[in-house]
Motif scaffolding. Sequence first.
Motif, PDB file in Angstrom:
ATOM      1  N   LEU A 213      35.492  53.688  44.577  1.00 27.35           N
ATOM      2  CA  LEU A 213      36.142  54.817  43.913  1.00 27.35           C
ATOM      3  C   LEU A 213      37.094  54.356  42.818  1.00 27.35           C
ATOM      4  O   LEU A 213      37.176  54.980  41.755  1.00 27.35           O
ATOM      5  CB  LEU A 213      36.876  55.687  44.927  1.00 27.35           C
ATOM      6  N   LEU A 214      37.820  53.282  43.052  1.00 31.03           N
ATOM      7  CA  LEU A 214      38.720  52.762  42.016  1.00 31.03           C
ATOM      8  C   LEU A 214      37.918  52.298  40.806  1.00 31.03           C
ATOM      9  O   LEU A 214      38.306  52.535  39.666  1.00 31.03           O
ATOM     10  CB  LEU A 214      39.584  51.632  42.572  1.00 31.03           C
ATOM     11  N   SER A 215      36.792  51.662  41.052  1.00 27.87           N
ATOM     12  CA  SER A 215      35.933  51.200  39.973  1.00 27.87           C
ATOM     13  C   SER A 215      35.332  52.371  39.196  1.00 27.87           C
ATOM     14  O   SER A 215      35.337  52.385  37.962  1.00 27.87           O
ATOM     15  CB  SER A 215      34.823  50.316  40.539  1.00 27.87           C
ATOM     16  N   LEU A 216      34.822  53.365  39.912  1.00 23.19           N
ATOM     17  CA  LEU A 216      34.215  54.541  39.259  1.00 23.19           C
ATOM     18  C   LEU A 216      35.223  55.312  38.420  1.00 23.19           C
ATOM     19  O   LEU A 216      34.861  55.949  37.437  1.00 23.19           O
ATOM     20  CB  LEU A 216      33.604  55.479  40.307  1.00 23.19           C
ATOM     21  N   ASN A 217      36.488  55.256  38.821  1.00 24.63           N
ATOM     22  CA  ASN A 217      37.535  55.967  38.097  1.00 24.63           C
ATOM     23  C   ASN A 217      38.276  55.064  37.113  1.00 24.63           C
ATOM     24  O   ASN A 217      39.333  55.434  36.613  1.00 24.63           O
ATOM     25  CB  ASN A 217      38.513  56.608  39.086  1.00 24.63           C
ATOM     26  N   ALA A 218      37.709  53.897  36.840  1.00 22.15           N
ATOM     27  CA  ALA A 218      38.267  52.941  35.875  1.00 22.15           C
ATOM     28  C   ALA A 218      39.733  52.638  36.161  1.00 22.15           C
ATOM     29  O   ALA A 218      40.568  52.623  35.272  1.00 22.15           O
ATOM     30  CB  ALA A 218      38.082  53.444  34.445  1.00 22.15           C
ATOM     31  N   LEU A 219      40.030  52.428  37.440  1.00 17.16           N
ATOM     32  CA  LEU A 219      41.395  52.127  37.852  1.00 17.16           C
ATOM     33  C   LEU A 219      41.497  50.647  38.214  1.00 17.16           C
ATOM     34  O   LEU A 219      41.514  50.272  39.376  1.00 17.16           O
ATOM     35  CB  LEU A 219      41.801  52.996  39.040  1.00 17.16           C
ATOM     36  N   GLY A 220      41.561  49.818  37.203  1.00 15.55           N
ATOM     37  CA  GLY A 220      41.702  48.388  37.420  1.00 15.55           C
ATOM     38  C   GLY A 220      43.164  47.988  37.450  1.00 15.55           C
ATOM     39  O   GLY A 220      44.055  48.796  37.194  1.00 15.55           O
ATOM     40  N   GLY A 221      43.413  46.747  37.751  1.00 13.20           N
ATOM     41  CA  GLY A 221      44.777  46.219  37.730  1.00 13.20           C
ATOM     42  C   GLY A 221      45.656  46.697  38.871  1.00 13.20           C
ATOM     43  O   GLY A 221      46.870  46.621  38.792  1.00 13.20           O
ATOM     44  N   ILE A 222      45.049  47.184  39.935  1.00 16.12           N
ATOM     45  CA  ILE A 222      45.804  47.647  41.087  1.00 16.12           C
ATOM     46  C   ILE A 222      45.829  46.531  42.122  1.00 16.12           C
ATOM     47  O   ILE A 222      44.788  45.961  42.455  1.00 16.12           O
ATOM     48  CB  ILE A 222      45.182  48.931  41.668  1.00 16.12           C
ATOM     49  N   THR A 223      47.015  46.218  42.611  1.00 17.29           N
ATOM     50  CA  THR A 223      47.147  45.231  43.668  1.00 17.29           C
ATOM     51  C   THR A 223      46.747  45.894  44.977  1.00 17.29           C
ATOM     52  O   THR A 223      47.291  46.928  45.341  1.00 17.29           O
ATOM     53  CB  THR A 223      48.601  44.726  43.768  1.00 17.29           C
ATOM     54  N   LYS A 224      45.790  45.294  45.689  1.00 18.16           N
ATOM     55  CA  LYS A 224      45.325  45.831  46.967  1.00 18.16           C
ATOM     56  C   LYS A 224      45.558  44.780  48.040  1.00 18.16           C
ATOM     57  O   LYS A 224      45.145  43.635  47.867  1.00 18.16           O
ATOM     58  CB  LYS A 224      43.837  46.184  46.904  1.00 18.16           C
ATOM     59  N   ALA A 225      46.238  45.186  49.112  1.00 15.80           N
ATOM     60  CA  ALA A 225      46.539  44.228  50.170  1.00 15.80           C
ATOM     61  C   ALA A 225      46.266  44.829  51.540  1.00 15.80           C
ATOM     62  O   ALA A 225      46.559  45.992  51.798  1.00 15.80           O
ATOM     63  CB  ALA A 225      47.994  43.783  50.086  1.00 15.80           C
ATOM     64  N   LEU A 226      45.697  44.002  52.407  1.00 14.31           N
ATOM     65  CA  LEU A 226      45.458  44.335  53.804  1.00 14.31           C
ATOM     66  C   LEU A 226      46.402  43.475  54.632  1.00 14.31           C
ATOM     67  O   LEU A 226      46.431  42.250  54.481  1.00 14.31           O
ATOM     68  CB  LEU A 226      44.005  44.052  54.186  1.00 14.31           C
ATOM     69  N   ILE A 227      47.179  44.129  55.518  1.00 15.00           N
ATOM     70  CA  ILE A 227      48.213  43.437  56.277  1.00 15.00           C
ATOM     71  C   ILE A 227      47.979  43.631  57.773  1.00 15.00           C
ATOM     72  O   ILE A 227      47.762  44.756  58.226  1.00 15.00           O
ATOM     73  CB  ILE A 227      49.614  43.983  55.920  1.00 15.00           C
ATOM     74  N   VAL A 228      48.033  42.536  58.526  1.00 21.61           N
ATOM     75  CA  VAL A 228      47.997  42.578  59.984  1.00 21.61           C
ATOM     76  C   VAL A 228      49.244  41.876  60.515  1.00 21.61           C
ATOM     77  O   VAL A 228      49.908  41.135  59.791  1.00 21.61           O
ATOM     78  CB  VAL A 228      46.711  41.945  60.560  1.00 21.61           C
ATOM     79  N   ALA A 229      49.544  42.105  61.785  1.00 19.56           N
ATOM     80  CA  ALA A 229      50.795  41.613  62.355  1.00 19.56           C
ATOM     81  C   ALA A 229      50.864  40.094  62.483  1.00 19.56           C
ATOM     82  O   ALA A 229      51.905  39.499  62.223  1.00 19.56           O
ATOM     83  CB  ALA A 229      51.037  42.262  63.719  1.00 19.56           C
ATOM     84  N   ASN A 230      49.764  39.477  62.886  1.00 19.76           N
ATOM     85  CA  ASN A 230      49.857  38.045  63.203  1.00 19.76           C
ATOM     86  C   ASN A 230      48.498  37.366  63.065  1.00 19.76           C
ATOM     87  O   ASN A 230      47.490  38.019  62.806  1.00 19.76           O
ATOM     88  CB  ASN A 230      50.420  37.848  64.610  1.00 19.76           C
ATOM     89  N   ASP A 231      48.494  36.065  63.260  1.00 23.16           N
ATOM     90  CA  ASP A 231      47.279  35.283  63.033  1.00 23.16           C
ATOM     91  C   ASP A 231      46.294  35.300  64.201  1.00 23.16           C
ATOM     92  O   ASP A 231      45.351  34.514  64.231  1.00 23.16           O
ATOM     93  CB  ASP A 231      47.608  33.859  62.615  1.00 23.16           C
ATOM     94  N   THR A 232      46.478  36.215  65.154  1.00 21.96           N
ATOM     95  CA  THR A 232      45.453  36.407  66.180  1.00 21.96           C
ATOM     96  C   THR A 232      44.287  37.220  65.625  1.00 21.96           C
ATOM     97  O   THR A 232      43.239  37.308  66.250  1.00 21.96           O
ATOM     98  CB  THR A 232      46.004  37.109  67.438  1.00 21.96           C
TER      99      THR A 232
END
Length: 168
Positions: free
Chosen positions: A68-87
């Motif tokens: 959807l970001l690509s189809l709407n020409a929304l580049g340059g957005i920082t996207k991050a996935l966060i989890v609690a720990n290294d398990t």
Amino acid sequence: MQINHNNSILTLEDMPLDVGYSSEKVDLKNSAGEIFSIGGQNGATQLLISVPFIDDSLISQLRDFDTLLSLNALGGITKALIVANDTHDLPALEEWLSGYDYDEAFGDFYGVRLSNKELAKSLFIISKDGAVFYHEILNDLNEPFSVDKALAKIVAANSCYTGKGCHG
């Protein structure tokens, strides 16, 4: 806030960071042990997603965001996935930063740490000036994010900031 997961009820340890408040720059650690920062003012719109577990449904939804970001020409957005720990095993996703909240700063500052020490299933959109523009914290960990609503908020956050401050 109570969060449902299967037959369990979890609670948030703190109040979530609300819309309009300044976000905090926090450090995460990727699977290679490298530290990187998210949040705060970095001149880009940021999409920050925290989850207590990673499954195929989540990966599919992250790919929907990319499409959807690509189809709407929304580049340059920082996207991050966060989890609690290294398990958790971090997925290799192109254009996504994935990291562990190794010092618990994200969970604490954004108010998304659960009573079981995992992170809530949350989505934050941070505007270019570092303010929380939108957030969604799911009451049921098995539910998907509202991708269409988030996309509309990303478009708004991306277009509202002029870089001239509030009097410009």
